[in-house]
Design a protein around this motif. Structure first.
Motif, PDB file in Angstrom:
ATOM      1  N   ILE A 294       0.838  -1.195   0.000  1.00 35.78           N
ATOM      2  CA  ILE A 294       0.000   0.000   0.000  1.00 35.78           C
ATOM      3  C   ILE A 294       0.875   1.248   0.000  1.00 35.78           C
ATOM      4  N   PHE A 295       0.464   2.234  -0.796  1.00 36.08           N
ATOM      5  CA  PHE A 295       1.135   3.532  -0.790  1.00 36.08           C
ATOM      6  C   PHE A 295       0.349   4.456   0.127  1.00 36.08           C
ATOM      7  N   ILE A 296       1.056   5.131   1.037  1.00 30.15           N
ATOM      8  CA  ILE A 296       0.442   6.019   2.022  1.00 30.15           C
ATOM      9  C   ILE A 296       0.924   7.448   1.800  1.00 30.15           C
TER      10      ILE A 296
ATOM     11  N   SER B 140       3.725   1.305  -8.818  1.00 30.83           N
ATOM     12  CA  SER B 140       3.579   0.048  -9.553  1.00 30.83           C
ATOM     13  C   SER B 140       3.822  -1.178  -8.673  1.00 30.83           C
ATOM     14  N   LYS B 141       4.445  -0.971  -7.520  1.00 30.72           N
ATOM     15  CA  LYS B 141       4.662  -2.069  -6.579  1.00 30.72           C
ATOM     16  C   LYS B 141       3.443  -2.317  -5.698  1.00 30.72           C
ATOM     17  N   CYS B 142       2.461  -1.421  -5.773  1.00 28.40           N
ATOM     18  CA  CYS B 142       1.320  -1.462  -4.854  1.00 28.40           C
ATOM     19  C   CYS B 142       0.024  -1.789  -5.591  1.00 28.40           C
ATOM     20  N   THR B 143      -0.942  -2.283  -4.853  1.00 29.93           N
ATOM     21  CA  THR B 143      -2.281  -2.495  -5.404  1.00 29.93           C
ATOM     22  C   THR B 143      -3.281  -1.518  -4.805  1.00 29.93           C
ATOM     23  N   ALA B 144      -2.892  -0.818  -3.758  1.00 30.19           N
ATOM     24  CA  ALA B 144      -3.819   0.085  -3.075  1.00 30.19           C
ATOM     25  C   ALA B 144      -3.093   1.350  -2.640  1.00 30.19           C
ATOM     26  N   ILE B 145      -3.887   2.410  -2.404  1.00 28.02           N
ATOM     27  CA  ILE B 145      -3.311   3.682  -1.984  1.00 28.02           C
ATOM     28  C   ILE B 145      -4.244   4.341  -0.974  1.00 28.02           C
ATOM     29  N   PHE B 146      -3.646   4.961   0.036  1.00 25.62           N
ATOM     30  CA  PHE B 146      -4.395   5.745   1.014  1.00 25.62           C
ATOM     31  C   PHE B 146      -4.064   7.201   0.772  1.00 25.62           C
ATOM     32  N   LEU B 147      -5.081   7.995   0.427  1.00 23.88           N
ATOM     33  CA  LEU B 147      -4.878   9.393   0.080  1.00 23.88           C
ATOM     34  C   LEU B 147      -5.360  10.303   1.201  1.00 23.88           C
TER      35      LEU B 147
ATOM     36  N   LEU C 185      -1.731   9.068 -11.746  1.00 26.35           N
ATOM     37  CA  LEU C 185      -0.564   8.195 -11.616  1.00 26.35           C
ATOM     38  C   LEU C 185      -0.961   6.821 -11.071  1.00 26.35           C
ATOM     39  N   ALA C 186      -1.904   6.794 -10.124  1.00 26.69           N
ATOM     40  CA  ALA C 186      -2.361   5.521  -9.569  1.00 26.69           C
ATOM     41  C   ALA C 186      -3.022   4.663 -10.638  1.00 26.69           C
ATOM     42  N   ARG C 187      -3.813   5.275 -11.503  1.00 25.75           N
ATOM     43  CA  ARG C 187      -4.441   4.538 -12.599  1.00 25.75           C
ATOM     44  C   ARG C 187      -3.386   3.988 -13.548  1.00 25.75           C
ATOM     45  N   GLN C 188      -2.401   4.827 -13.874  1.00 24.78           N
ATOM     46  CA  GLN C 188      -1.335   4.399 -14.780  1.00 24.78           C
ATOM     47  C   GLN C 188      -0.529   3.248 -14.190  1.00 24.78           C
ATOM     48  N   ALA C 189      -0.382   3.235 -12.879  1.00 24.29           N
ATOM     49  CA  ALA C 189       0.431   2.217 -12.206  1.00 24.29           C
ATOM     50  C   ALA C 189      -0.332   0.919 -11.965  1.00 24.29           C
ATOM     51  N   GLY C 190      -1.628   0.917 -12.220  1.00 26.11           N
ATOM     52  CA  GLY C 190      -2.400  -0.307 -12.023  1.00 26.11           C
ATOM     53  C   GLY C 190      -2.981  -0.481 -10.638  1.00 26.11           C
ATOM     54  N   ILE C 191      -3.028   0.601  -9.851  1.00 27.15           N
ATOM     55  CA  ILE C 191      -3.659   0.545  -8.531  1.00 27.15           C
ATOM     56  C   ILE C 191      -5.135   0.156  -8.705  1.00 27.15           C
ATOM     57  N   THR C 192      -5.623  -0.729  -7.850  1.00 27.99           N
ATOM     58  CA  THR C 192      -7.016  -1.169  -7.968  1.00 27.99           C
ATOM     59  C   THR C 192      -7.918  -0.645  -6.853  1.00 27.99           C
ATOM     60  N   GLN C 193      -7.340  -0.220  -5.728  1.00 27.66           N
ATOM     61  CA  GLN C 193      -8.162   0.236  -4.597  1.00 27.66           C
ATOM     62  C   GLN C 193      -7.636   1.555  -4.053  1.00 27.66           C
ATOM     63  N   VAL C 194      -8.552   2.483  -3.782  1.00 24.02           N
ATOM     64  CA  VAL C 194      -8.192   3.777  -3.203  1.00 24.02           C
ATOM     65  C   VAL C 194      -9.081   4.053  -1.995  1.00 24.02           C
ATOM     66  N   ILE C 195      -8.463   4.453  -0.899  1.00 26.48           N
ATOM     67  CA  ILE C 195      -9.199   4.934   0.269  1.00 26.48           C
ATOM     68  C   ILE C 195      -8.801   6.389   0.467  1.00 26.48           C
TER      69      ILE C 195
ATOM     70  N   THR D 247     -15.456  13.705  -6.041  1.00 26.92           N
ATOM     71  CA  THR D 247     -16.028  13.501  -7.379  1.00 26.92           C
ATOM     72  C   THR D 247     -14.999  12.920  -8.329  1.00 26.92           C
ATOM     73  N   THR D 248     -13.772  13.421  -8.252  1.00 23.34           N
ATOM     74  CA  THR D 248     -12.690  12.898  -9.094  1.00 23.34           C
ATOM     75  C   THR D 248     -12.476  11.419  -8.829  1.00 23.34           C
ATOM     76  N   LEU D 249     -12.478  11.021  -7.569  1.00 22.66           N
ATOM     77  CA  LEU D 249     -12.267   9.619  -7.206  1.00 22.66           C
ATOM     78  C   LEU D 249     -13.419   8.741  -7.704  1.00 22.66           C
ATOM     79  N   ARG D 250     -14.647   9.189  -7.494  1.00 28.03           N
ATOM     80  CA  ARG D 250     -15.802   8.384  -7.916  1.00 28.03           C
ATOM     81  C   ARG D 250     -15.792   8.106  -9.424  1.00 28.03           C
ATOM     82  N   ASN D 251     -15.285   9.063 -10.182  1.00 26.04           N
ATOM     83  CA  ASN D 251     -15.307   8.942 -11.638  1.00 26.04           C
ATOM     84  C   ASN D 251     -14.041   8.340 -12.222  1.00 26.04           C
TER      85      ASN D 251
END
Length: 307
Positions: free
Chosen positions: A5-7, A69-76, A98-108, A146-150
């Motif tokens: 996870i990226f924090i 790219s090493k992570c699947t999730a990110i905490f913003l 950047l998270a989308r480009q890196a293949g992150i699948t989950q965002v909190i 809104t940015t996150l939801r879309n």
């Protein structure tokens, strides 16, 4: 399963509450810092087990993408700056891209009380009656949500904490001018108003639950309240734990437009209209009362209020 996870904002109140919980569950944590890697904050994070890289939000994507790219999730957890209030939206958008480009699948995302709810329950005209920095901060959160939801992630969760219990302890207690020195908490809030409070540790608990069960928490906007107390009750609890007489004084709303602290008090004063502990309890996550928080933080309470 990749448990990396990226924090963001790792040395903040919430980052320091979340990181040890994730590490105890064998997650690998990546983060960045503006500090030199030999500085005390950076050394502290490294000692906890965080994989740290020196960078700013404006650093090249060549720095961020290999880490993400090493992570699947990110905490913003983005924060407004007085010198550049609009930059929070730009930083958030860039991290989402950047998270989308890196293949992150989950965002909190750690947001704040919703713009629509504040506007509806604010005692006056929200835009014209508060300090511009307060209005912009709430607008930024709305834009970010809104940015996150879309953005199209497999799973996202929006956490909205109530007024932090940590705000009554150093160094955050300075946001209440005069409280530490005079022992009087002055805010434009009626003493009959129940204020929703939250321990940052409880927000961290929700984040961990969401990371472990992304399907259950996908698409959820969660208001997190650990306790509900009148201003006088808050001061009474602080007095009991510190051994010093502290009291509350309601002040006029005059000057709210020119004072971000007074404006912030007006916002906190209306939050109880749309955030409640009862709602939070529905998720089954253990919550912390203010009394329990103060007991756990007794040394910090005395350091803040005992001269």
């Amino acid at each position: 399963m990749n448990k990396s996870i990226f924090i963001t904002s790792p040395t903040g109140t919430l980052g320091l509450a979340l990181i040890p919980r994730l590490l105890s569950l064998n997650y690998t944590i990546y983060s960045t810092t503006t500090h030199d890697l030999t500085s005390p904050p950076a050394q502290h994070l490294s000692s906890l087990g965080v994989n740290l890289t020196q960078a700013t939000w404006d650093s090249s994507s060549d720095i961020f993408l290999p880490i993400l790219s090493k992570c699947t999730a990110i905490f913003l957890n983005t924060i407004i700056t007085f010198s550049s209030p609009e930059s929070e939206k730009q930083q958030f958008s860039r991290l989402i891209t950047l998270a989308r480009q890196a293949g992150i699948t989950q965002v909190i995302y750690n947001s704040a009380a919703s713009f629509s709810s504040i506007s509806q329950h604010f005692p006056g005209d929200f835009e014209s009656d508060v300090h511009p920095i307060v209005y912009t901060s709430v607008q930024n959160k709305q834009f970010n949500e809104t940015t996150l939801r879309n953005a199209g992630f497999d799973s996202y969760t929006i956490l909205r904490g109530a007024n932090f219990m940590q705000n009554f302890l150093e160094p955050k207690a300075d946001m209440y001018p005069g409280l530490k020195d005079s022992g009087v908490w002055k805010m434009p809030i009626s003493n009959t108003t129940k204020l929703p409070l939250v321990d940052a540790e409880d927000i961290a608990k929700f984040a961990v639950e969401a990371f472990q069960d992304p399907d259950r928490f996908h698409g959820k906007d969660i208001n997190i309240v650990g306790d509900e107390l009148r201003p006088e009750e808050i001061m009474r609890s602080l007095s009991k734990r510190s051994g010093r007489e502290l009291r509350y004084q309601e002040i006029e709303r005059e000057g709210a437009k020119n004072d971000p602290f007074v404006s912030g008090g007006l916002v906190v004063g209306c939050m109880g209209e749309f955030m409640s502990r009862e709602e939070t309890e529905e998720f089954g996550v253990e919550l912390t009362s203010f009394e329990k928080f103060l007991k756990l933080e007794e040394d910090a309470v005395k350091k803040t209020y005992v001269k």
